[in-house]
Design a protein around this motif. Structure first.
Motif, PDB file in Angstrom:
ATOM      1  N   UNK A 165       6.868  16.962   4.138  1.00 19.60           N
ATOM      2  CA  UNK A 165       5.632  16.592   4.833  1.00 19.60           C
ATOM      3  C   UNK A 165       4.505  17.561   4.492  1.00 19.60           C
ATOM      4  N   UNK A 166       4.830  18.846   4.487  1.00 20.04           N
ATOM      5  CA  UNK A 166       3.788  19.849   4.241  1.00 20.04           C
ATOM      6  C   UNK A 166       3.371  19.880   2.774  1.00 20.04           C
ATOM      7  N   UNK A 167       4.337  19.696   1.878  1.00 19.84           N
ATOM      8  CA  UNK A 167       4.001  19.639   0.449  1.00 19.84           C
ATOM      9  C   UNK A 167       3.072  18.449   0.185  1.00 19.84           C
ATOM     10  N   UNK A 168       3.414  17.298   0.752  1.00 19.38           N
ATOM     11  CA  UNK A 168       2.578  16.107   0.543  1.00 19.38           C
ATOM     12  C   UNK A 168       1.233  16.257   1.243  1.00 19.38           C
ATOM     13  N   UNK A 169       1.247  16.903   2.401  1.00 19.87           N
ATOM     14  CA  UNK A 169      -0.030  17.133   3.094  1.00 19.87           C
ATOM     15  C   UNK A 169      -1.003  17.866   2.172  1.00 19.87           C
ATOM     16  N   UNK A 223       1.279  25.728  -3.988  1.00 20.89           N
ATOM     17  CA  UNK A 223       2.088  25.464  -2.789  1.00 20.89           C
ATOM     18  C   UNK A 223       2.718  26.754  -2.282  1.00 20.89           C
ATOM     19  N   UNK A 224       3.152  27.586  -3.223  1.00 19.56           N
ATOM     20  CA  UNK A 224       3.763  28.841  -2.788  1.00 19.56           C
ATOM     21  C   UNK A 224       2.765  29.747  -2.085  1.00 19.56           C
ATOM     22  N   UNK A 225       1.510  29.690  -2.506  1.00 18.50           N
ATOM     23  CA  UNK A 225       0.487  30.502  -1.832  1.00 18.50           C
ATOM     24  C   UNK A 225       0.190  29.966  -0.427  1.00 18.50           C
ATOM     25  N   UNK A 226       0.334  28.653  -0.262  1.00 18.43           N
ATOM     26  CA  UNK A 226      -0.041  28.034   1.015  1.00 18.43           C
ATOM     27  C   UNK A 226       1.101  28.000   2.015  1.00 18.43           C
ATOM     28  N   UNK A 227       2.319  27.934   1.522  1.00 16.09           N
ATOM     29  CA  UNK A 227       3.470  27.735   2.402  1.00 16.09           C
ATOM     30  C   UNK A 227       4.478  28.878   2.240  1.00 16.09           C
ATOM     31  N   UNK A 228       5.069  29.314   3.339  1.00 18.00           N
ATOM     32  CA  UNK A 228       6.121  30.326   3.223  1.00 18.00           C
ATOM     33  C   UNK A 228       7.438  29.674   2.800  1.00 18.00           C
ATOM     34  N   UNK A 229       7.461  29.209   1.573  1.00 13.85           N
ATOM     35  CA  UNK A 229       8.596  28.421   1.085  1.00 13.85           C
ATOM     36  C   UNK A 229       9.219  29.145  -0.105  1.00 13.85           C
ATOM     37  N   UNK A 239      15.418  24.323   7.310  1.00 17.09           N
ATOM     38  CA  UNK A 239      14.263  24.023   8.143  1.00 17.09           C
ATOM     39  C   UNK A 239      13.149  25.032   8.005  1.00 17.09           C
ATOM     40  N   UNK A 240      11.952  24.567   8.351  1.00 14.24           N
ATOM     41  CA  UNK A 240      10.790  25.442   8.335  1.00 14.24           C
ATOM     42  C   UNK A 240      10.372  25.737   9.760  1.00 14.24           C
ATOM     43  N   UNK A 241      11.317  25.725  10.698  1.00 14.60           N
ATOM     44  CA  UNK A 241      10.959  25.819  12.110  1.00 14.60           C
ATOM     45  C   UNK A 241      10.317  27.157  12.462  1.00 14.60           C
ATOM     46  N   UNK A 242      10.410  28.137  11.564  1.00 15.28           N
ATOM     47  CA  UNK A 242       9.768  29.412  11.849  1.00 15.28           C
ATOM     48  C   UNK A 242       8.272  29.385  11.517  1.00 15.28           C
ATOM     49  N   UNK A 243       7.804  28.279  10.959  1.00 16.83           N
ATOM     50  CA  UNK A 243       6.395  28.196  10.598  1.00 16.83           C
ATOM     51  C   UNK A 243       5.502  28.301  11.816  1.00 16.83           C
ATOM     52  N   UNK A 244       4.375  28.962  11.647  1.00 18.76           N
ATOM     53  CA  UNK A 244       3.430  29.117  12.741  1.00 18.76           C
ATOM     54  C   UNK A 244       2.591  27.872  12.939  1.00 18.76           C
ATOM     55  N   UNK A 245       1.590  27.951  13.819  1.00 19.00           N
ATOM     56  CA  UNK A 245       0.704  26.818  14.061  1.00 19.00           C
ATOM     57  C   UNK A 245      -0.087  26.479  12.799  1.00 19.00           C
ATOM     58  N   UNK A 246      -0.620  25.284  12.760  1.00 19.90           N
ATOM     59  CA  UNK A 246      -1.422  24.887  11.619  1.00 19.90           C
ATOM     60  C   UNK A 246      -0.650  24.043  10.624  1.00 19.90           C
TER      61      UNK A 246
END
Ligand SMILES: [Zn+2]
Ligand SMILES: [Zn+2]
Length: 326
Positions: free
Chosen positions: A32-36, A49-55, A173-180
Motif C-alpha cells: 500500500x505504501x509503495x503504491x501510494x 522508496x528506501x529514503x521515504x520508507x523504513x523498509x 509487518x510495518x506496524x512500527x511505522x509512525x503517523x503519516x
C-alpha cells in the motif's frame, strides 16, 4: 500465470475471483505504501522508496517483484551503461488512483487527533484542496454508502473471495511505522484477513460466527481484527460485551471507508476476470440501474480524473471529522 499489464487477466473457472485477487495484490502494508508513493509522488526508483520508507532492501525488492508479477509495475531500464532499472506504474497500476484518492480523503477526514501529516490533494480543475465524493457513474448523483446495494455475482462466493491458503503467508509487518503512513487504512486493509473482514462487514456480517463462517478464518484472527477495528472506532459492539453474543456495527467512520472498498473491488473486477462473470454486482438503491463509482471533487463537484489531482505531500492537516472518538 501471466498478467499482461494493459489488459485484463483471464482467470480460470471456479478459482479465486476478482476480490481474492485484488486483496492478494494490495492488502499488504508495505505494498500500500509503495503504491501510494508511486501514485501520489511519481516515485519509480528503489532508492527513493528506501529514503521515504523504513523498509529493508529485501522486503522492498520482494514487494517490487510481486508488483511486477501481478502487472501493476514494470521494470524499465533508464540507463544502459551501467544498466539501471526503475519501476514504473503500468496502466493497471495507475488505475489504482481512485482507491488511493479515496484513502487519502478518508485519512484526512477521519484520522484522529494528533495532527498527522496526510497528503493534501488539490483538484487542478478548480485549484482547490478537496476530498473525493463518491457518485454513481450511471446517473451522476452523489451517493451515500447506504444507497448502494451489493450482492454476489456469478463468480462470487465466500470461499472464492476470501484469502486462500497460498495467500496466508505472514507479511513482515510495518506496524512500527509512525503517523503519516495511512495509519488507519493499514489497520483496515493492510493485510489480507483485515481486508476480507471489511468486505464481510459491508456485505452484512454482524456477528463473530458470521465472520468466521464466511471467511473460514481462525477464531484468533477474527477476534484480533474485531478488537483492532473497534480500537480505531470503525466497528462498534452492541450487546452484553461477550464476543460471541455481540453484534458489530459499522460506525459513521467505518461507513465512510466504503469508497475505498468500492474502488478496490472495481479495480479487481476490471483487471481480473472470471469466465463466469463478476464477483459482486452493485445497484444504486431505489433506481433500477447498476452502480459503479464516479469520484467528484468536493469543491467544484466536477468529475475527477487521475491526472488532474496534484498531491502536496506530507502537509499537516487537522482532521476534518471524527477528531474525538465517540
Ligand atoms: Zn445512479
Ligand atoms: Zn474541483
Amino acid at each position: 500465470m501471466i498478467h499482461p499489464p494493459d489488459e485484463p487477466t483471464q482467470l480460470g473457472a471456479g478459482g479465486d475471483n476478482a476480490i481474492a485477487w485484488a486483496i492478494g495484490v494490495f492488502a499488504d502494508e508495505w505494498t500500500l505504501l509503495i503504491l501510494r508513493y508511486a501514485i501520489t509522488d511519481g516515485v519509480t526508483r528503489f532508492q527513493q522508496w528506501q529514503d521515504l520508507l523504513p523498509i529493508s532492501s529485501a522486503v522492498l525488492a520482494s514487494r517490487l517483484r510481486r508488483g511486477c508479477e501481478v502487472g501493476v509495475l514494470e521494470q524499465v531500464a533508464y540507463e544502459d551503461k551501467p544498466l539501471r532499472q526503475e519501476y514504473r506504474l503500468t496502466r493497471r497500476g495507475m488505475s489504482l488512483w481512485p482507491m488511493m484518492a479515496s484513502i487519502c480523503g478518508w485519512e484526512g477526514a477521519w484520522a484522529h487527533g494528533q495532527a498527522e501529516p496526510v497528503p493534501v490533494m488539490v483538484h487542478q480543475g478548480c485549484g482547490r484542496a478537496f476530498e473525493p465524493l463518491m457518485a454513481c457513474a450511471t446517473c451522476g448523483e452523489i451517493v451515500e454508502p447506504r444507497e448502494v446495494t451489493g450482492h454476489f455475482g456469478p463468480s462470487g462466493s465466500w470461499p472464492r473471495s476470501a484469502p486462500n491458503t497460498t495467500m496466508r503467508r505472514r507479511s513482515s509487518g510495518s506496524s512500527a511505522l509512525g503517523p503519516g503512513f495511512f495509519p488507519h487504512t493499514r489497520v483496515l486493509v493492510g493485510n489480507r484477513w483485515s481486508a476480507a473482514m471489511m468486505g464481510a462487514a459491508y456485505l452484512g456480517a454482524h456477528r463473530f460466527s458470521e465472520f468466521q463462517r464466511r471467511l473460514g478464518a481462525p477464531a484468533t484472527v477474527i477476534a484480533d481484527r474485531l478488537r483492532r477495528f473497534q480500537a480505531i472506532d470503525v466497528l462498534r459492539a452492541e450487546g452484553d460485551g461477550r464476543a460471541d453474543r455481540s453484534e458489530y456495527r459499522l460506525t459513521d467512520k467505518g461507513r465512510a471507508f466504503f469508497p475505498v472498498v468500492m474502488t478496490a473491488i472495481e479495480w479487481g473486477q476490471r483487471w481480473f476476470r472470471a469466465p463466469e462473470g463478476p464477483a459482486v454486482v452493485f445497484q444504486h438503491r431505489g433506481s433500477e440501474h447498476p452502480f459503479s463509482v464516479l469520484l467528484r471533487c468536493s469543491e467544484c463537484r466536477g468529475a475527477l480524473a487521475g491526472r488532474e489531482i496534484a498531491v502536496l505531500p506530507g502537509a499537516v492537516v487537522q482532521p476534518r471529522r471524527g477528531a474525538v472518538p465517540s
